[in-house]
Scaffold this motif. Structure first.
Motif, PDB file in Angstrom:
ATOM      1  N   LYS A 146       0.832  -1.193   0.000  1.00 24.61           N
ATOM      2  CA  LYS A 146       0.000   0.000   0.000  1.00 24.61           C
ATOM      3  C   LYS A 146       0.874   1.253   0.000  1.00 24.61           C
ATOM      4  CE  LYS A 146      -3.775  -2.449   0.362  1.00 24.61           C
ATOM      5  NZ  LYS A 146      -4.690  -2.577  -0.788  1.00 24.61           N
ATOM      6  N   ASN A 147       0.303   2.341  -0.545  1.00 22.56           N
ATOM      7  CA  ASN A 147       0.925   3.671  -0.495  1.00 22.56           C
ATOM      8  C   ASN A 147       2.340   3.686  -1.057  1.00 22.56           C
ATOM      9  OD1 ASN A 147      -1.384   4.800   0.868  1.00 22.56           O
ATOM     10  ND2 ASN A 147      -0.642   3.815   2.748  1.00 22.56           N
ATOM     11  N   LEU A 148       2.508   3.038  -2.193  1.00 18.34           N
ATOM     12  CA  LEU A 148       3.821   2.959  -2.820  1.00 18.34           C
ATOM     13  C   LEU A 148       4.199   4.276  -3.498  1.00 18.34           C
ATOM     14  CD1 LEU A 148       3.333  -0.523  -4.505  1.00 18.34           C
ATOM     15  CD2 LEU A 148       4.857  -0.052  -2.582  1.00 18.34           C
ATOM     16  N   LYS A 149       5.487   4.539  -3.543  1.00 23.91           N
ATOM     17  CA  LYS A 149       6.044   5.658  -4.292  1.00 23.91           C
ATOM     18  C   LYS A 149       6.902   5.075  -5.411  1.00 23.91           C
ATOM     19  CE  LYS A 149       4.378   8.694  -1.397  1.00 23.91           C
ATOM     20  NZ  LYS A 149       3.226   9.557  -1.776  1.00 23.91           N
ATOM     21  N   ILE A 150       6.515   5.356  -6.651  1.00 26.37           N
ATOM     22  CA  ILE A 150       7.171   4.760  -7.818  1.00 26.37           C
ATOM     23  C   ILE A 150       7.565   5.863  -8.796  1.00 26.37           C
ATOM     24  CG2 ILE A 150       6.869   3.222  -9.805  1.00 26.37           C
ATOM     25  CD1 ILE A 150       4.914   1.603  -8.148  1.00 26.37           C
ATOM     26  N   ALA A 151       8.734   5.724  -9.403  1.00 28.01           N
ATOM     27  CA  ALA A 151       9.132   6.585 -10.518  1.00 28.01           C
ATOM     28  C   ALA A 151       9.171   5.750 -11.785  1.00 28.01           C
ATOM     29  CB  ALA A 151      10.495   7.209 -10.261  1.00 28.01           C
ATOM     30  N   SER A 199      -2.641  -0.843 -11.637  1.00 28.69           N
ATOM     31  CA  SER A 199      -2.321  -2.143 -11.055  1.00 28.69           C
ATOM     32  C   SER A 199      -1.934  -2.082  -9.584  1.00 28.69           C
ATOM     33  CB  SER A 199      -1.158  -2.793 -11.831  1.00 28.69           C
ATOM     34  OG  SER A 199      -1.470  -2.940 -13.187  1.00 28.69           O
ATOM     35  N   LEU A 200      -1.491  -0.915  -9.123  1.00 28.11           N
ATOM     36  CA  LEU A 200      -0.908  -0.816  -7.792  1.00 28.11           C
ATOM     37  C   LEU A 200      -1.527   0.325  -6.993  1.00 28.11           C
ATOM     38  CD1 LEU A 200       2.829  -1.254  -8.836  1.00 28.11           C
ATOM     39  CD2 LEU A 200       1.489  -2.902  -7.498  1.00 28.11           C
ATOM     40  N   ASP A 201      -1.473   0.182  -5.695  1.00 24.16           N
ATOM     41  CA  ASP A 201      -1.836   1.287  -4.788  1.00 24.16           C
ATOM     42  C   ASP A 201      -0.589   2.166  -4.679  1.00 24.16           C
ATOM     43  OD1 ASP A 201      -2.571   3.005  -2.781  1.00 24.16           O
ATOM     44  OD2 ASP A 201      -3.104   1.456  -1.339  1.00 24.16           O
ATOM     45  N   ALA A 202      -0.469   3.105  -5.626  1.00 23.24           N
ATOM     46  CA  ALA A 202       0.794   3.829  -5.747  1.00 23.24           C
ATOM     47  C   ALA A 202       0.581   5.238  -6.282  1.00 23.24           C
ATOM     48  CB  ALA A 202       1.739   3.078  -6.677  1.00 23.24           C
ATOM     49  N   ASP A 203       1.469   6.128  -5.847  1.00 21.36           N
ATOM     50  CA  ASP A 203       1.655   7.422  -6.495  1.00 21.36           C
ATOM     51  C   ASP A 203       2.835   7.266  -7.442  1.00 21.36           C
ATOM     52  OD1 ASP A 203      -0.375   8.762  -5.075  1.00 21.36           O
ATOM     53  OD2 ASP A 203       0.970   9.077  -3.379  1.00 21.36           O
ATOM     54  N   VAL A 204       2.604   7.563  -8.714  1.00 22.84           N
ATOM     55  CA  VAL A 204       3.617   7.337  -9.741  1.00 22.84           C
ATOM     56  C   VAL A 204       4.104   8.678 -10.280  1.00 22.84           C
ATOM     57  CG1 VAL A 204       4.182   6.177 -11.898  1.00 22.84           C
ATOM     58  CG2 VAL A 204       2.434   5.199 -10.379  1.00 22.84           C
ATOM     59  N   THR A 205       5.404   8.897 -10.202  1.00 18.84           N
ATOM     60  CA  THR A 205       6.011  10.064 -10.827  1.00 18.84           C
ATOM     61  C   THR A 205       6.504   9.660 -12.213  1.00 18.84           C
ATOM     62  OG1 THR A 205       6.715  10.961  -8.693  1.00 18.84           O
ATOM     63  CG2 THR A 205       7.787  11.844 -10.659  1.00 18.84           C
ATOM     64  N   GLU A 251      -0.571  13.143 -19.618  1.00 16.89           N
ATOM     65  CA  GLU A 251      -1.570  13.740 -18.726  1.00 16.89           C
ATOM     66  C   GLU A 251      -2.980  13.601 -19.286  1.00 16.89           C
ATOM     67  OE1 GLU A 251      -0.010  17.647 -18.360  1.00 16.89           O
ATOM     68  OE2 GLU A 251       1.440  17.105 -16.788  1.00 16.89           O
ATOM     69  N   GLN A 252      -3.118  13.754 -20.602  1.00 15.60           N
ATOM     70  CA  GLN A 252      -4.427  13.589 -21.218  1.00 15.60           C
ATOM     71  C   GLN A 252      -4.879  12.131 -21.157  1.00 15.60           C
ATOM     72  OE1 GLN A 252      -6.543  16.054 -22.335  1.00 15.60           O
ATOM     73  NE2 GLN A 252      -7.918  14.282 -22.270  1.00 15.60           N
ATOM     74  N   HIS A 253      -3.967  11.201 -21.422  1.00 15.78           N
ATOM     75  CA  HIS A 253      -4.308   9.776 -21.342  1.00 15.78           C
ATOM     76  C   HIS A 253      -4.724   9.409 -19.913  1.00 15.78           C
ATOM     77  CE1 HIS A 253      -1.467   8.876 -24.980  1.00 15.78           C
ATOM     78  NE2 HIS A 253      -2.588   9.465 -25.343  1.00 15.78           N
ATOM     79  N   ALA A 254      -3.997   9.945 -18.930  1.00 13.16           N
ATOM     80  CA  ALA A 254      -4.307   9.636 -17.531  1.00 13.16           C
ATOM     81  C   ALA A 254      -5.714  10.108 -17.167  1.00 13.16           C
ATOM     82  CB  ALA A 254      -3.267  10.269 -16.617  1.00 13.16           C
ATOM     83  N   LYS A 255      -6.110  11.276 -17.658  1.00 15.00           N
ATOM     84  CA  LYS A 255      -7.469  11.767 -17.401  1.00 15.00           C
ATOM     85  C   LYS A 255      -8.500  10.834 -18.023  1.00 15.00           C
ATOM     86  CE  LYS A 255      -6.348  16.696 -17.048  1.00 15.00           C
ATOM     87  NZ  LYS A 255      -6.497  18.036 -17.674  1.00 15.00           N
ATOM     88  N   THR A 256      -8.245  10.447 -19.261  1.00  9.63           N
ATOM     89  CA  THR A 256      -9.166   9.556 -19.973  1.00  9.63           C
ATOM     90  C   THR A 256      -9.322   8.234 -19.246  1.00  9.63           C
ATOM     91  OG1 THR A 256      -8.577  10.563 -22.096  1.00  9.63           O
ATOM     92  CG2 THR A 256      -9.609   8.391 -22.160  1.00  9.63           C
ATOM     93  N   GLU A 257      -8.215   7.720 -18.690  1.00 10.50           N
ATOM     94  CA  GLU A 257      -8.224   6.427 -18.002  1.00 10.50           C
ATOM     95  C   GLU A 257      -8.602   6.534 -16.533  1.00 10.50           C
ATOM     96  OE1 GLU A 257      -7.825   3.504 -19.449  1.00 10.50           O
ATOM     97  OE2 GLU A 257      -7.553   4.457 -21.412  1.00 10.50           O
ATOM     98  N   GLY A 258      -8.830   7.728 -16.039  1.00 12.93           N
ATOM     99  CA  GLY A 258      -9.286   7.914 -14.667  1.00 12.93           C
ATOM    100  C   GLY A 258      -8.226   7.715 -13.598  1.00 12.93           C
ATOM    101  N   VAL A 259      -6.960   7.919 -13.944  1.00 17.41           N
ATOM    102  CA  VAL A 259      -5.879   7.704 -12.965  1.00 17.41           C
ATOM    103  C   VAL A 259      -5.028   8.951 -12.780  1.00 17.41           C
ATOM    104  CG1 VAL A 259      -5.754   5.198 -13.253  1.00 17.41           C
ATOM    105  CG2 VAL A 259      -4.412   6.694 -14.767  1.00 17.41           C
TER     106      VAL A 259
END
Length: 251
Positions: A38-43, A59-65, A78-86
């Motif tokens: 949980k609460n992963l930090k990923i780059a 796939s993960l409970d993560a904040d992705v940079t 950023e546009q793809h992320a909005k479309t995919e809801g993430v």
């Protein structure tokens, strides 16, 4: 015109800027052992327009940079992320992969699909290691020979384009020598190259040539890409991307 402008025009509307696939990213996630954390930090370094970034966020409970030096790619992501809801899980960072400013031992995982070659495999795994927490995961795909023996035409091409191309055993040895223990490995299947990367690129060739009115630089780029595609079609049994998943060992 600048080469970077041509490359951007050829690739910025693509789902992928290199071979890969959603199923393969998910397999790497499974092999990483991160799925129940949980609460992963990923780059995600060298993320391009974000195909792997979005799969990680789903796939993960993560904040992705998501890190790339090309702002045009990050805008598409950023546009793809909005479309995919993430979009809430993803932060974009315009930066060079060899000049990152993450704090020491702050990341649970570093991902890099088809991008570490930009600074070289060994330099990349050395440069990024301090950012990982103890036991943190490194997951990268890297051009890899599938056999000790390969056609000279293929070897000459890739040794010229990327001198660090080597066998999986040699890459594993580099990981072990630089403070990691390998925990998983697989090779990308042909569909990741042909269906997900090369064929869509070929469909964009005509548009690129039309935009630049058949300029010599544009024609040279198309010819170079087509030559690489033809080489892969002939010799795919000998080369692919190897996907390496490793864990950071204690200092």
């Amino acid at each position: 015109m600048e080469d970077i402008d041509l490359l951007l025009d050829l690739h910025k509307k693509a789902d992928r800027q290199g071979p890969g696939g959603e199923a393969e990213t998910r397999l790497a996630v499974t092999l990483s052992g991160l799925s129940d954390r949980k609460n992963l930090k990923i780059a995600d370094i060298g993320c391009g327009t974000g195909a792997s970034t979005i799969t990680l966020a789903k796939s993960l409970d993560a904040d992705v940079t998501a890190v790339d030096f090309l702002q045009d790619f990050l805008k598409e992501l950023e546009q793809h992320a909005k479309t995919e809801g993430v979009s809430r899980q993803i932060t974009t960072l315009e930066a060079s992969m060899d000049a990152l400013t993450f704090g020491p031992s702050t990341l649970d995982a570093i991902w890099s699909e088809g991008a570490i070659y930009n600074i070289g495999f060994e330099r990349g795994i050395q440069t990024w290691r301090p950012f990982l927490k103890p036991g943190g995961i490194l997951a990268v795909s890297e051009l890899t020979w599938l056999s000790d023996q390969r056609p000279s035409e293929l070897e000459d091409y890739w040794s010229r384009e990327y001198p660090e191309v080597d066998t999986a055993s040699a890459k594993m040895a580099l990981l072990e020598a630089n403070g990691y223990t390998p925990v998983g490995y697989f090779t990308l299947p042909e569909t990741c190259w042909l269906d997900n990367y090369y064929r869509p690129m070929q469909e964009r060739f005509a548009g690129l040539l039309e935009k630049y009115d058949g300029a010599s630089d544009a024609r040279a780029l198309v010819e170079a890409e087509q030559a690489e595609i033809s080489l892969y079609e002939r010799f795919s049994a000998f080369v692919s991307y190897g996907y390496y998943i490793a864990r950071k060992l204690p200092d």
